[in-house]
Design a protein around this motif. Structure first.
Motif, PDB file in Angstrom:
ATOM      1  N   MET A   1       0.847  -1.181   0.000  1.00 63.06           N
ATOM      2  CA  MET A   1       0.000   0.000   0.000  1.00 63.06           C
ATOM      3  C   MET A   1       0.887   1.235   0.000  1.00 63.06           C
ATOM      4  SD  MET A   1      -3.096   1.000   2.631  1.00 63.06           S
ATOM      5  CE  MET A   1      -3.991  -0.487   2.221  1.00 63.06           C
ATOM      6  N   SER A   2       0.582   2.181  -0.867  1.00 61.86           N
ATOM      7  CA  SER A   2       1.440   3.347  -1.001  1.00 61.86           C
ATOM      8  C   SER A   2       0.631   4.630  -0.847  1.00 61.86           C
ATOM      9  CB  SER A   2       2.136   3.339  -2.360  1.00 61.86           C
ATOM     10  OG  SER A   2       1.194   3.332  -3.418  1.00 61.86           O
ATOM     11  N   ALA A   3       1.286   5.656  -0.298  1.00 59.02           N
ATOM     12  CA  ALA A   3       0.666   6.964  -0.175  1.00 59.02           C
ATOM     13  C   ALA A   3       0.659   7.649  -1.534  1.00 59.02           C
ATOM     14  CB  ALA A   3       1.419   7.806   0.839  1.00 59.02           C
ATOM     15  N   VAL A   4      -0.411   8.397  -1.797  1.00 55.86           N
ATOM     16  CA  VAL A   4      -0.543   9.130  -3.055  1.00 55.86           C
ATOM     17  C   VAL A   4      -0.912  10.570  -2.725  1.00 55.86           C
ATOM     18  CG1 VAL A   4      -1.754   9.328  -5.251  1.00 55.86           C
ATOM     19  CG2 VAL A   4      -1.309   7.057  -4.279  1.00 55.86           C
ATOM     20  N   ASP A   5      -0.047  11.491  -3.084  1.00 51.23           N
ATOM     21  CA  ASP A   5      -0.325  12.911  -2.888  1.00 51.23           C
ATOM     22  C   ASP A   5      -1.112  13.451  -4.079  1.00 51.23           C
ATOM     23  OD1 ASP A   5       0.991  13.222  -0.424  1.00 51.23           O
ATOM     24  OD2 ASP A   5       2.927  13.440  -1.411  1.00 51.23           O
ATOM     25  N   TYR A   6      -2.119  14.259  -3.796  1.00 53.92           N
ATOM     26  CA  TYR A   6      -2.852  14.931  -4.868  1.00 53.92           C
ATOM     27  C   TYR A   6      -3.333  16.279  -4.346  1.00 53.92           C
ATOM     28  CZ  TYR A   6      -7.113  13.007  -2.579  1.00 53.92           C
ATOM     29  OH  TYR A   6      -8.100  12.663  -1.698  1.00 53.92           O
ATOM     30  N   GLN A   7      -3.768  17.117  -5.261  1.00 48.96           N
ATOM     31  CA  GLN A   7      -4.196  18.465  -4.894  1.00 48.96           C
ATOM     32  C   GLN A   7      -5.590  18.754  -5.444  1.00 48.96           C
ATOM     33  OE1 GLN A   7      -1.408  21.573  -5.866  1.00 48.96           O
ATOM     34  NE2 GLN A   7      -0.106  21.072  -4.134  1.00 48.96           N
ATOM     35  N   ILE A   8      -6.333  19.546  -4.685  1.00 52.52           N
ATOM     36  CA  ILE A   8      -7.621  20.080  -5.129  1.00 52.52           C
ATOM     37  C   ILE A   8      -7.614  21.564  -4.775  1.00 52.52           C
ATOM     38  CG2 ILE A   8     -10.133  19.944  -4.925  1.00 52.52           C
ATOM     39  CD1 ILE A   8      -9.737  17.085  -3.829  1.00 52.52           C
ATOM     40  N   ASP A   9      -7.709  22.397  -5.790  1.00 52.59           N
ATOM     41  CA  ASP A   9      -7.683  23.857  -5.592  1.00 52.59           C
ATOM     42  C   ASP A   9      -6.473  24.302  -4.771  1.00 52.59           C
ATOM     43  OD1 ASP A   9      -9.982  24.071  -7.066  1.00 52.59           O
ATOM     44  OD2 ASP A   9     -11.300  24.407  -5.350  1.00 52.59           O
ATOM     45  N   GLY A  10      -5.311  23.702  -5.042  1.00 45.29           N
ATOM     46  CA  GLY A  10      -4.096  24.092  -4.370  1.00 45.29           C
ATOM     47  C   GLY A  10      -3.898  23.532  -2.977  1.00 45.29           C
ATOM     48  N   GLN A  11      -4.872  22.780  -2.481  1.00 46.69           N
ATOM     49  CA  GLN A  11      -4.787  22.173  -1.153  1.00 46.69           C
ATOM     50  C   GLN A  11      -4.236  20.752  -1.276  1.00 46.69           C
ATOM     51  OE1 GLN A  11      -5.596  23.274   2.073  1.00 46.69           O
ATOM     52  NE2 GLN A  11      -4.820  21.297   2.772  1.00 46.69           N
ATOM     53  N   ALA A  12      -3.315  20.375  -0.404  1.00 46.17           N
ATOM     54  CA  ALA A  12      -2.675  19.066  -0.453  1.00 46.17           C
ATOM     55  C   ALA A  12      -3.510  18.013   0.274  1.00 46.17           C
ATOM     56  CB  ALA A  12      -1.285  19.137   0.164  1.00 46.17           C
ATOM     57  N   TYR A  13      -3.631  16.857  -0.371  1.00 49.29           N
ATOM     58  CA  TYR A  13      -4.318  15.705   0.204  1.00 49.29           C
ATOM     59  C   TYR A  13      -3.425  14.479   0.033  1.00 49.29           C
ATOM     60  CZ  TYR A  13      -8.424  18.716   0.029  1.00 49.29           C
ATOM     61  OH  TYR A  13      -9.303  19.758   0.203  1.00 49.29           O
ATOM     62  N   GLU A  14      -3.612  13.486   0.919  1.00 48.04           N
ATOM     63  CA  GLU A  14      -2.815  12.264   0.847  1.00 48.04           C
ATOM     64  C   GLU A  14      -3.724  11.050   0.967  1.00 48.04           C
ATOM     65  OE1 GLU A  14       1.361  10.996   2.746  1.00 48.04           O
ATOM     66  OE2 GLU A  14      -0.308  10.861   4.176  1.00 48.04           O
ATOM     67  N   GLY A  15      -3.931  10.362  -0.158  1.00 43.76           N
ATOM     68  CA  GLY A  15      -4.701   9.132  -0.154  1.00 43.76           C
ATOM     69  C   GLY A  15      -3.787   7.922  -0.054  1.00 43.76           C
ATOM     70  N   TRP A  16      -4.409   6.750  -0.080  1.00 45.16           N
ATOM     71  CA  TRP A  16      -3.657   5.493  -0.046  1.00 45.16           C
ATOM     72  C   TRP A  16      -4.160   4.585  -1.153  1.00 45.16           C
ATOM     73  CZ3 TRP A  16       0.442   3.999   2.974  1.00 45.16           C
ATOM     74  CH2 TRP A  16       0.794   4.874   4.003  1.00 45.16           C
ATOM     75  N   TYR A  17      -3.217   3.918  -1.826  1.00 43.35           N
ATOM     76  CA  TYR A  17      -3.550   3.078  -2.975  1.00 43.35           C
ATOM     77  C   TYR A  17      -3.003   1.674  -2.774  1.00 43.35           C
ATOM     78  CZ  TYR A  17      -3.246   1.114  -7.688  1.00 43.35           C
ATOM     79  OH  TYR A  17      -3.346   0.290  -8.776  1.00 43.35           O
ATOM     80  N   LEU A  18      -3.849   0.697  -3.085  1.00 46.37           N
ATOM     81  CA  LEU A  18      -3.439  -0.708  -3.072  1.00 46.37           C
ATOM     82  C   LEU A  18      -3.961  -1.349  -4.355  1.00 46.37           C
ATOM     83  CD1 LEU A  18      -2.015  -2.874  -1.334  1.00 46.37           C
ATOM     84  CD2 LEU A  18      -4.265  -3.480  -0.419  1.00 46.37           C
ATOM     85  N   PRO A  19      -3.062  -1.811  -5.243  1.00 45.35           N
ATOM     86  CA  PRO A  19      -3.521  -2.375  -6.509  1.00 45.35           C
ATOM     87  C   PRO A  19      -4.200  -3.726  -6.321  1.00 45.35           C
ATOM     88  CG  PRO A  19      -1.152  -2.640  -6.292  1.00 45.35           C
ATOM     89  CD  PRO A  19      -1.593  -1.795  -5.135  1.00 45.35           C
ATOM     90  N   ALA A  20      -5.003  -4.085  -7.301  1.00 46.78           N
ATOM     91  CA  ALA A  20      -5.689  -5.373  -7.268  1.00 46.78           C
ATOM     92  C   ALA A  20      -4.670  -6.501  -7.244  1.00 46.78           C
ATOM     93  CB  ALA A  20      -6.599  -5.505  -8.487  1.00 46.78           C
ATOM     94  N   ALA A  21      -4.902  -7.475  -6.383  1.00 43.18           N
ATOM     95  CA  ALA A  21      -3.975  -8.593  -6.249  1.00 43.18           C
ATOM     96  C   ALA A  21      -4.130  -9.539  -7.432  1.00 43.18           C
ATOM     97  CB  ALA A  21      -4.225  -9.333  -4.940  1.00 43.18           C
ATOM     98  N   GLY A  22      -3.070  -9.692  -8.209  1.00 42.90           N
ATOM     99  CA  GLY A  22      -3.067 -10.680  -9.281  1.00 42.90           C
ATOM    100  C   GLY A  22      -3.901 -10.331 -10.489  1.00 42.90           C
ATOM    101  N   ARG A  23      -4.291  -9.051 -10.646  1.00 40.22           N
ATOM    102  CA  ARG A  23      -5.119  -8.667 -11.790  1.00 40.22           C
ATOM    103  C   ARG A  23      -4.578  -7.388 -12.411  1.00 40.22           C
ATOM    104  NH1 ARG A  23     -11.415  -8.234 -10.608  1.00 40.22           N
ATOM    105  NH2 ARG A  23     -11.361  -7.787 -12.847  1.00 40.22           N
ATOM    106  N   THR A  24      -4.717  -7.296 -13.714  1.00 40.34           N
ATOM    107  CA  THR A  24      -4.430  -6.050 -14.418  1.00 40.34           C
ATOM    108  C   THR A  24      -5.735  -5.511 -14.983  1.00 40.34           C
ATOM    109  OG1 THR A  24      -3.958  -7.267 -16.470  1.00 40.34           O
ATOM    110  CG2 THR A  24      -2.089  -6.757 -15.012  1.00 40.34           C
ATOM    111  N   ASN A  25      -5.782  -4.219 -15.198  1.00 38.36           N
ATOM    112  CA  ASN A  25      -6.979  -3.559 -15.737  1.00 38.36           C
ATOM    113  C   ASN A  25      -8.221  -3.834 -14.886  1.00 38.36           C
ATOM    114  OD1 ASN A  25      -5.479  -2.603 -17.982  1.00 38.36           O
ATOM    115  ND2 ASN A  25      -5.734  -4.592 -18.980  1.00 38.36           N
ATOM    116  N   ALA A  26      -8.025  -3.924 -13.569  1.00 37.29           N
ATOM    117  CA  ALA A  26      -9.155  -4.194 -12.668  1.00 37.29           C
ATOM    118  C   ALA A  26      -9.940  -2.922 -12.410  1.00 37.29           C
ATOM    119  CB  ALA A  26      -8.639  -4.762 -11.350  1.00 37.29           C
ATOM    120  N   PRO A  27     -11.230  -3.053 -12.090  1.00 36.31           N
ATOM    121  CA  PRO A  27     -12.008  -1.884 -11.667  1.00 36.31           C
ATOM    122  C   PRO A  27     -11.452  -1.273 -10.382  1.00 36.31           C
ATOM    123  CG  PRO A  27     -13.461  -3.701 -12.252  1.00 36.31           C
ATOM    124  CD  PRO A  27     -12.068  -4.262 -12.185  1.00 36.31           C
ATOM    125  N   LEU A  28     -11.930  -0.085 -10.091  1.00 39.63           N
ATOM    126  CA  LEU A  28     -11.460   0.692  -8.949  1.00 39.63           C
ATOM    127  C   LEU A  28     -12.568   0.850  -7.916  1.00 39.63           C
ATOM    128  CD1 LEU A  28      -9.602   2.837  -7.498  1.00 39.63           C
ATOM    129  CD2 LEU A  28     -10.570   4.523  -9.081  1.00 39.63           C
TER     130      LEU A  28
END
Length: 229
Positions: A1-28
Motif C-alpha cells: 500500500m502506497s501513499a498518493v499525494d494529490y491536490q484540489i484547488d491548491g490544497q494538499a491531500y494524501e490518499g492510499w492506494y493498493l492495486p488489485a492482487a493478481g489482476r491487471t486492468n481491474a475496476p477501482l
C-alpha cells in the motif's frame, strides 16, 4: 500500500492506494473514511478489496494531508464543517475521484464509505459523480441541502445497523423516499449499532459486530460484481 499525494484547488491531500492482487486492468473501488480521517480501518478494508475481491483500492483523504482526529472533539471539528457545507464536501469528493482514476487508469469505478464516509458516498450518488455504484456502511443519512431533488444514476447499497442512534428508523424512511426511483437496496442488521465494521470499536452506540461486518461485506462483494459486470 502506497501513499498518493494529490491536490484540489491548491490544497494538499494524501490518499492510499493498493492495486488489485493478481489482476491487471481491474475496476477501482474508492474508500471514504470515517470522521477521524483516513486511518487503520480504511486501510484494512482496502486489503479486503484488493486481496479478496480483486479490485484496485484507493482510500480518499477528504480533510487534507496530515489532518486527522484522535479525540471526539477533534473528529467533530473535522467532520461537522463539511457536513454543514455540502458543496465544499462534494468538491473534495469529485477531486478525489478524479485523482484516483488518474492514478489507477481505471475505467470502471465504485465507492464505499463508513460513518461520515457513508454520507460521502451517498453525496457522490446525489451529485451524479463518476461512479457506477456506492456502498454506505453505518453511514449518516442527512440529506444534502444543496441538492434538494437528487437524480440518482448510480446503484446504491446501504448497510445499516438498526440500533444506530445516528440513523434512526425515521431517517431510514426518509432516505428511502429521497432515493425513490433509483436502484437502491438497504440491509438493516438487527443486532448492530453504529461502527459495526470498525474493528476495535466498543461502546453502547459504536460497537464492532463481527457477524454484521462479515455479512455486509458478503453483500458488498455481490453488489460490486453486478456494478462492474
Amino acid at each position: 500500500m502506497s501513499a498518493v499525494d494529490y491536490q484540489i484547488d491548491g490544497q494538499a491531500y494524501e490518499g492510499w492506494y493498493l492495486p488489485a492482487a493478481g489482476r491487471t486492468n481491474a475496476p477501482l473501488v474508492i474508500i471514504c473514511h470515517a470522521w477521524g480521517g483516513l486511518g487503520a480501518n480504511e486501510k484494512q478494508k482496502a486489503e479486503i478489496i484488493s486481496k479478496e475481491f480483486g479490485y484496485n483500492a484507493f482510500a480518499l483523504d477528504v480533510y487534507g494531508k496530515g489532518k486527522r482526529g484522535t479525540t471526539q472533539a477533534e473528529n467533530e471539528g473535522l467532520m461537522y464543517p463539511l457536513v454543514g457545507n455540502r458543496a465544499e464536501l462534494q468538491k473534495r469528493l469529485a477531486g478525489g475521484i478524479a485523482a484516483a482514476k488518474a492514478h489507477t487508469g481505471a475505467t470502471k469505478t465504485a465507492a464505499i464509505g463508513f460513518c461520515f464516509g457513508g454520507l460521502c458516498v451517498l453525496d457522490m450518488a446525489r451529485a451524479g459523480m463518476d461512479v457506477l455504484g456506492v456502498g454506505s456502511f453505518h453511514g449518516l443519512f442527512r440529506p444534502a441541502e444543496n441538492i434538494p431533488q437528487p437524480r440518482i444514476k448510480a446503484k446504491v447499497l446501504i448497510e445499516h445497523g438498526w440500533n444506530d442512534p445516528m440513523a434512526t428508523p425515521d431517517d431510514v424512511l426518509a432516505i428511502a423516499r429521497e432515493f425513490a426511483g433509483s436502484d437502491w437496496q438497504l440491509h438493516a442488521h438487527g443486532l448492530a449499532t453504529h461502527a459495526f465494521t470498525t474493528v476495535g470499536a466498543t461502546g453502547d452506540a459504536t460497537q464492532y459486530h463481527a457477524d454484521t461486518d462479515r455479512r455486509s461485506f458478503a453483500y458488498l462483494k455481490t453488489f460490486l460484481a453486478e456494478v462492474f459486470a
